[in-house]
Design a protein around this motif. Structure first.
Motif, PDB file in Angstrom:
ATOM      1  N   HIS A 134       0.865  -1.177   0.000  1.00 39.54           N
ATOM      2  CA  HIS A 134       0.000   0.000   0.000  1.00 39.54           C
ATOM      3  C   HIS A 134       0.905   1.232   0.000  1.00 39.54           C
ATOM      4  CE1 HIS A 134      -3.769  -2.244   1.052  1.00 39.54           C
ATOM      5  NE2 HIS A 134      -2.841  -3.107   1.461  1.00 39.54           N
ATOM      6  N   ALA A 135       0.671   2.117  -0.962  1.00 39.32           N
ATOM      7  CA  ALA A 135       1.581   3.246  -1.154  1.00 39.32           C
ATOM      8  C   ALA A 135       0.817   4.553  -1.271  1.00 39.32           C
ATOM      9  CB  ALA A 135       2.428   3.038  -2.412  1.00 39.32           C
ATOM     10  N   ALA A 168      -3.216 -11.016  -9.542  1.00 36.46           N
ATOM     11  CA  ALA A 168      -3.124  -9.876  -8.630  1.00 36.46           C
ATOM     12  C   ALA A 168      -4.354  -8.994  -8.770  1.00 36.46           C
ATOM     13  CB  ALA A 168      -1.860  -9.057  -8.925  1.00 36.46           C
ATOM     14  N   SER A 169      -4.618  -8.212  -7.728  1.00 32.97           N
ATOM     15  CA  SER A 169      -5.667  -7.193  -7.738  1.00 32.97           C
ATOM     16  C   SER A 169      -5.049  -5.848  -7.373  1.00 32.97           C
ATOM     17  CB  SER A 169      -6.778  -7.536  -6.740  1.00 32.97           C
ATOM     18  OG  SER A 169      -7.414  -8.743  -7.086  1.00 32.97           O
ATOM     19  N   VAL A 170      -5.614  -4.769  -7.935  1.00 38.63           N
ATOM     20  CA  VAL A 170      -5.025  -3.444  -7.795  1.00 38.63           C
ATOM     21  C   VAL A 170      -6.129  -2.421  -7.537  1.00 38.63           C
ATOM     22  CG1 VAL A 170      -3.484  -1.736  -8.867  1.00 38.63           C
ATOM     23  CG2 VAL A 170      -3.302  -4.143  -9.517  1.00 38.63           C
ATOM     24  N   ALA A 171      -5.816  -1.386  -6.763  1.00 41.22           N
ATOM     25  CA  ALA A 171      -6.695  -0.232  -6.609  1.00 41.22           C
ATOM     26  C   ALA A 171      -5.828   1.018  -6.602  1.00 41.22           C
ATOM     27  CB  ALA A 171      -7.502  -0.315  -5.313  1.00 41.22           C
ATOM     28  N   SER A 214       1.934  -2.445 -12.822  1.00 39.04           N
ATOM     29  CA  SER A 214       0.564  -2.203 -12.337  1.00 39.04           C
ATOM     30  C   SER A 214       0.180  -0.737 -12.322  1.00 39.04           C
ATOM     31  CB  SER A 214       0.403  -2.799 -10.936  1.00 39.04           C
ATOM     32  OG  SER A 214       1.153  -2.073  -9.965  1.00 39.04           O
ATOM     33  N   ASP A 215       1.161   0.165 -12.479  1.00 44.58           N
ATOM     34  CA  ASP A 215       0.853   1.602 -12.469  1.00 44.58           C
ATOM     35  C   ASP A 215       0.472   2.121 -13.851  1.00 44.58           C
ATOM     36  OD1 ASP A 215       0.573   4.057 -11.111  1.00 44.58           O
ATOM     37  OD2 ASP A 215       2.564   4.706 -11.724  1.00 44.58           O
ATOM     38  N   TYR A 216       0.578   1.297 -14.875  1.00 43.11           N
ATOM     39  CA  TYR A 216       0.187   1.702 -16.226  1.00 43.11           C
ATOM     40  C   TYR A 216      -1.329   1.585 -16.414  1.00 43.11           C
ATOM     41  CZ  TYR A 216       4.879   1.924 -18.351  1.00 43.11           C
ATOM     42  OH  TYR A 216       6.164   2.271 -18.693  1.00 43.11           O
ATOM     43  N   SER A 238      -0.673   9.938  -9.825  1.00 45.60           N
ATOM     44  CA  SER A 238      -1.145   8.902  -8.913  1.00 45.60           C
ATOM     45  C   SER A 238      -1.113   9.450  -7.488  1.00 45.60           C
ATOM     46  CB  SER A 238      -0.253   7.659  -9.000  1.00 45.60           C
ATOM     47  OG  SER A 238      -0.224   7.150 -10.313  1.00 45.60           O
ATOM     48  N   ILE A 239      -2.184   9.218  -6.744  1.00 45.31           N
ATOM     49  CA  ILE A 239      -2.257   9.666  -5.344  1.00 45.31           C
ATOM     50  C   ILE A 239      -1.900   8.519  -4.405  1.00 45.31           C
ATOM     51  CG2 ILE A 239      -3.771  10.569  -3.539  1.00 45.31           C
ATOM     52  CD1 ILE A 239      -5.401  11.941  -5.765  1.00 45.31           C
ATOM     53  N   ASP A 240      -2.526   7.374  -4.600  1.00 50.69           N
ATOM     54  CA  ASP A 240      -2.184   6.198  -3.802  1.00 50.69           C
ATOM     55  C   ASP A 240      -2.350   4.958  -4.658  1.00 50.69           C
ATOM     56  OD1 ASP A 240      -4.927   5.957  -3.930  1.00 50.69           O
ATOM     57  OD2 ASP A 240      -5.262   5.933  -1.779  1.00 50.69           O
ATOM     58  N   HIS A 241      -1.838   3.840  -4.153  1.00 47.73           N
ATOM     59  CA  HIS A 241      -1.805   2.616  -4.952  1.00 47.73           C
ATOM     60  C   HIS A 241      -1.787   1.429  -4.002  1.00 47.73           C
ATOM     61  CE1 HIS A 241      -0.653   0.676  -8.897  1.00 47.73           C
ATOM     62  NE2 HIS A 241      -0.262  -0.289  -8.070  1.00 47.73           N
ATOM     63  N   ALA A 242      -2.627   0.450  -4.262  1.00 51.30           N
ATOM     64  CA  ALA A 242      -2.641  -0.783  -3.476  1.00 51.30           C
ATOM     65  C   ALA A 242      -2.548  -1.970  -4.424  1.00 51.30           C
ATOM     66  CB  ALA A 242      -3.899  -0.887  -2.624  1.00 51.30           C
TER      67      ALA A 242
END
Length: 296
Positions: free
Chosen positions: A64-65, A280-283, A209-211, A234-238
């Protein structure tokens, strides 16, 4: 010698091989991908490398970032790892990505020792095979020809070789965006073979995953990150790993954005192997701000 996809891929692998400068301290370089700041996926991948190198047993199952500040591409990034917890089954690490004495990203990663348990997953959507679809690089060249003269830096950003190959199921032209539902599917894989190291593939997946998540939230609004009056970030990334990925084989990124408001868009993603396993799963939440009457 000019860059090729295989050379750019090897450069990314080298970029993820951080320098260990002290106990719990690592240093990484950056690459210019054509944006205004360091690509967030690079920071995610490097932060996961730093965290992993302080864990004796177990593999990363989630991170979580929060992206706090834009990163400068011409300066190294120092990754400071805090060994938050080492338990019997799980370990946790907090990583601060630091430039010029200030954090640009804060990450918490969790690791688990392998164990058996109940299993279920969502079904993979039915989509055409990647072999039947046009590479994004070819589509971009056609769109650029149709658009006419473009700024030199934008031309470079759209045509430079990438470490990943993308093949969109329903291509979207960011130079001439249309309005459509906030969902898309894109096949992707590394632009060449990779060593069979599970840690490398997890960190490569964090990078990849950030693309395209931000693009998904922009789709209904005829907005594009390529437009000069748009400010995006990007604000946050999980990210949650369900299985060990193989990033040098085709993976399907299935994305949808359930909401956008307050100049922010939320996007969810699911990454499947071509055999249908949910890997994987991403939000992610993104800034998608239009500046009226201002060109940047």
């Amino acid at each position: 010698m000019s860059d090729t996809p295989s050379r750019v891929l090897q450069d990314l692998v080298d970029l993820l091989d951080l320098e260990n400068i002290e106990v719990n301290l690592f240093r990484g370089e950056s690459r210019d991908l054509g944006g205004k700041s360091v690509f967030g996926g690079q920071v995610l991948g490097q932060a996961l490398v730093a965290a992993t190198r302080t864990v004796d047993e177990g593999v990363a199952h989630s991170l979580h970032a929060y992206f706090l500040r834009p990163g400068a591409m011409d300066a190294p990034i120092v990754y400071e790892v805090d060994r938050v917890r080492d338990g019997r089954s799980f370990a946790a690490r907090r990583v601060q990505a630091i430039q010029h004495g200030r954090p640009i990203c804060s990450v918490i990663a969790s690791f688990q020792q392998p164990e058996e348990g109940a299993s279920h997953q969502a079904a993979m959507p039915e989509v055409p095979s990647p072999e039947s679809l046009a590479p994004q690089s070819e589509l971009r060249r056609k769109w650029m020809d149709d658009a006419g003269p473009l700024p030199e830096r934008l031309q470079w950003a759209l045509t430079r070789p990438l470490a990943l190959e993308f093949r969109p199921v329903n291509p979207w032209n960011g130079l001439d965006p249309d309005a459509r539902e906030p969902q898309q599917q894109i096949w992707f894989k590394a632009a060449g073979p990779l060593p069979a190291e599970p840690v490398l593939h997890r960190c490569m997946l964090a990078y990849a995953s950030d693309y395209n998540l931000l693009t998904t939230a922009l789709l209904p609004h005829r907005m594009s990150f390529l437009q000069p009056d748009m400010v995006v970030a990007s604000i946050d990334h999980a990210l949650w790993f369900h299985r060990t990925p193989r990033v040098d084989d085709w993976l399907l990124y299935d994305m949808d954005s359930p909401a956008a408001s307050g100049a922010r868009g939320l996007t969810f993603g699911r990454i499947f192997s071509r055999d249908g396993d949910l890997v994987a799963s991403v939000a992610q939440e993104n800034l998608m701000r239009r500046i009226d009457g201002k060109r940047e």
